[in-house]
Design a protein around this motif. Structure first.
Motif, PDB file in Angstrom:
ATOM      1  N   ALA A 190       1.130  -1.234  -0.007  1.00  0.00           N
ATOM      2  CA  ALA A 190      -0.045   0.211  -0.501  1.00  0.00           C
ATOM      3  C   ALA A 190       0.953   1.386  -0.161  1.00  0.00           C
ATOM      4  N   ILE A 191       1.778   1.089   0.684  1.00  0.00           N
ATOM      5  CA  ILE A 191       2.533   2.715   0.722  1.00  0.00           C
ATOM      6  C   ILE A 191       3.531   2.293  -0.577  1.00  0.00           C
ATOM      7  N   LEU A 192       3.757   1.500  -1.408  1.00  0.00           N
ATOM      8  CA  LEU A 192       4.404   2.017  -2.313  1.00  0.00           C
ATOM      9  C   LEU A 192       3.532   2.093  -3.821  1.00  0.00           C
ATOM     10  N   LEU A 193       2.040   1.382  -3.322  1.00  0.00           N
ATOM     11  CA  LEU A 193       1.581   2.288  -4.488  1.00  0.00           C
ATOM     12  C   LEU A 193       0.775   3.208  -4.125  1.00  0.00           C
ATOM     13  N   TRP A 194       0.687   3.987  -3.423  1.00  0.00           N
ATOM     14  CA  TRP A 194       0.740   5.557  -2.957  1.00  0.00           C
ATOM     15  C   TRP A 194       1.432   6.675  -3.117  1.00  0.00           C
ATOM     16  N   SER A 195       2.140   5.723  -2.747  1.00  0.00           N
ATOM     17  CA  SER A 195       3.754   6.882  -2.775  1.00  0.00           C
ATOM     18  C   SER A 195       3.514   7.780  -3.904  1.00  0.00           C
ATOM     19  N   PRO A 196       3.924   6.717  -5.188  1.00  0.00           N
ATOM     20  CA  PRO A 196       4.241   7.513  -6.320  1.00  0.00           C
ATOM     21  C   PRO A 196       2.879   8.400  -6.968  1.00  0.00           C
ATOM     22  N   PHE A 197       1.609   8.210  -6.333  1.00  0.00           N
ATOM     23  CA  PHE A 197       0.653   9.532  -6.632  1.00  0.00           C
ATOM     24  C   PHE A 197       1.357  10.756  -5.670  1.00  0.00           C
ATOM     25  N   VAL A 198       1.390  10.579  -4.731  1.00  0.00           N
ATOM     26  CA  VAL A 198       2.373  11.611  -3.502  1.00  0.00           C
ATOM     27  C   VAL A 198       3.197  12.326  -4.706  1.00  0.00           C
ATOM     28  N   GLU A 199       4.397  11.870  -4.936  1.00  0.00           N
ATOM     29  CA  GLU A 199       4.992  12.303  -5.776  1.00  0.00           C
ATOM     30  C   GLU A 199       4.695  13.053  -7.537  1.00  0.00           C
ATOM     31  N   TYR A 200       3.424  12.343  -7.455  1.00  0.00           N
ATOM     32  CA  TYR A 200       3.270  12.783  -8.692  1.00  0.00           C
ATOM     33  C   TYR A 200       2.345  13.794  -9.197  1.00  0.00           C
ATOM     34  N   TYR A 201       1.237  14.016  -7.321  1.00  0.00           N
ATOM     35  CA  TYR A 201       0.355  15.619  -6.882  1.00  0.00           C
ATOM     36  C   TYR A 201       1.574  16.288  -7.315  1.00  0.00           C
ATOM     37  N   PHE A 202       2.139  16.093  -5.432  1.00  0.00           N
ATOM     38  CA  PHE A 202       3.366  17.517  -5.893  1.00  0.00           C
ATOM     39  C   PHE A 202       4.463  18.041  -5.971  1.00  0.00           C
ATOM     40  N   LYS A 203       4.645  16.889  -7.049  1.00  0.00           N
ATOM     41  CA  LYS A 203       6.297  17.067  -7.883  1.00  0.00           C
ATOM     42  C   LYS A 203       6.797  16.906  -7.204  1.00  0.00           C
ATOM     43  N   CYS A 204       7.332  15.766  -6.509  1.00  0.00           N
ATOM     44  CA  CYS A 204       8.506  15.714  -5.055  1.00  0.00           C
ATOM     45  C   CYS A 204       9.353  14.980  -6.758  1.00  0.00           C
ATOM     46  N   ASN A 205      10.832  15.256  -6.133  1.00  0.00           N
ATOM     47  CA  ASN A 205      11.580  14.237  -6.551  1.00  0.00           C
ATOM     48  C   ASN A 205      11.708  13.360  -6.486  1.00  0.00           C
TER      49      ASN A 205
END
Length: 373
Positions: A190-205
């Motif tokens: 769940a952590i691995l699947l959700w984290s890329p969406f956080v990266e994408y939404y907030f434009k993180c590294n």
């Protein structure tokens, strides 16, 4: 991702010794997928026809490698007692011997090349990076990816960090129940699947080379191995071990990624974990259990699997530049030119990988193991 280590011998429950050929085949397939990905997105722009969409997301293979690495390491150390300090030291020495000689050779070659062509500025950069890269800590700094050899060696940094955490992960998970392992796999997934969406939404590294997330994949591989290692009546494990599940999973992975690319579904390689992660976990269950009796004695499979580490490191710009230069000199275009691109670049990578394997990796590993006992 134990790229050059396949000590997966002996079956889970069969008294006869077996090699887990299925995992060798998975490693080889992932290595070839990464090659196809690099040749497709790089200067060559190789055309893989109907597989172009899948190959365009070929970097998802790295998720498979870190899962596979956790599985293989867990299986190969199943008889070691990680509660004992001597066993932990022995484990670390083996991992260092398996990785560092070839990594240092590769890194040194890249450093010399960069200094020759980059001059004083490159020399200063290499000097600044030396303490970090020599300790395999470069993946901790996400913005170092474009510098020096880090674009090609980040995975070594991540896997060495994974190895460092393995004794603790092994101790924490070794004596829990199968249901507890399943719950942990679900939470980490769940952590691995959700984290890329956080990266994408907030434009993180990008988290693609982030050692924390790669360690989570590595940990899932450990848990899958522990679930798969013994005879059990646990229904989810029994279901995923079926050969037909393996076949269906491969089709689902290729078709799912290809369809998503065709529909222009956005996201980087980690975001595609929504399909890559469950598919690779499923493949570990089935390929880690299926015996492939007829393939047990095929040395070619073992050799190609052992070559995969060096094969990864050879996929640098000189391969694509040389191939393109030769194609233009021969004035090859169209289908013939595309076929030449694929064949020639693969031949160069394969040749250099063999040189590194037989002249550096294999003799250094043999020598150091004899010296370290």
């Amino acid at each position: 991702m134990t790229l050059n280590t396949t000590t997966t011998q002996a079956s889970h429950s069969n008294p006869k010794n077996h090699r887990l050929i299925g995992l060798d085949l998975l490693r080889i397939s992932l290595a070839l997928l990464i090659f196809a990905f690099h040749s497709h997105i790089g200067m060559l722009e190789c055309n893989y026809l109907l597989l172009n969409g899948f190959v365009n997301m070929g970097a998802i293979a790295m998720t498979g490698f870190f899962l596979l690495s956790g599985y293989v390491i867990s299986f190969s150390t199943r008889q070691q007692d990680m509660w004992r300090p001597k066993e932990i030291v022995k484990f670390y020495i083996k991992r260092i011997i398996a990785i560092i000689p070839l990594y240092y050779t590769y890194a040194l070659a890249c450093v010399i090349f960069n200094i020759i062509y980059g001059g004083t500025k490159a020399a200063i950069e290499e000097l600044m990076l030396f303490p970090i890269e020599s300790l395999c800590l470069q993946s901790v700094f996400s913005t170092l990816f474009p510098f020096s050899h880090n674009g090609g060696s980040w995975f070594i940094s991540c896997i060495m960090i994974c190895y460092f955490t393995f004794p603790l992960l092994n101790i924490l998970t070794q004596r829990i129940t199968d249901k507890a392992r399943t719950y942990i796999i679900v939470i980490l997934s769940a952590i691995l699947l959700w984290s890329p969406f956080v990266e994408y939404y907030f434009k993180c590294n990008s988290i693609y080379s982030n050692p924390f997330f790669r360690t989570l994949e590595f940990a899932i591989g450990i848990l899958v191995c522990q679930l798969n290692m013994r005879d059990t009546d646990y229904k989810p494990v029994l279901f995923l071990r079926q050969p037909w599940v393996c076949f269906l999973t491969v089709i689902l992975l290729v078709a799912g990624v290809s369809l998503a690319q065709y529909l222009h579904i956005r996201g980087d390689y980690m975001l595609y974990s929504w399909i890559a992660l469950p598919c690779f976990v499923s493949l570990l269950f089935s390929l880690g259990h299926i015996r492939f009796e007829r393939l047990q004695k095929l040395r070619t499979i073992r050799y190609l699997s052992a070559l995969s580490f060096a094969f990864f490191l050879t996929q640098e710009n000189y391969v694509w530049t040389t191939t393109r230069f030769l194609r233009e000199k021969l004035e090859l275009t169209g289908i013939i030119g595309n076929g030449f691109n694929i064949f020639m670049s693969l031949a160069i990578c394969f040749t250099v990988a063999n040189i590194l394997y037989f002249l550096v990796e294999k003799p250094s590993t043999k020598y150091l193991r004899s010296r370290c006992g």
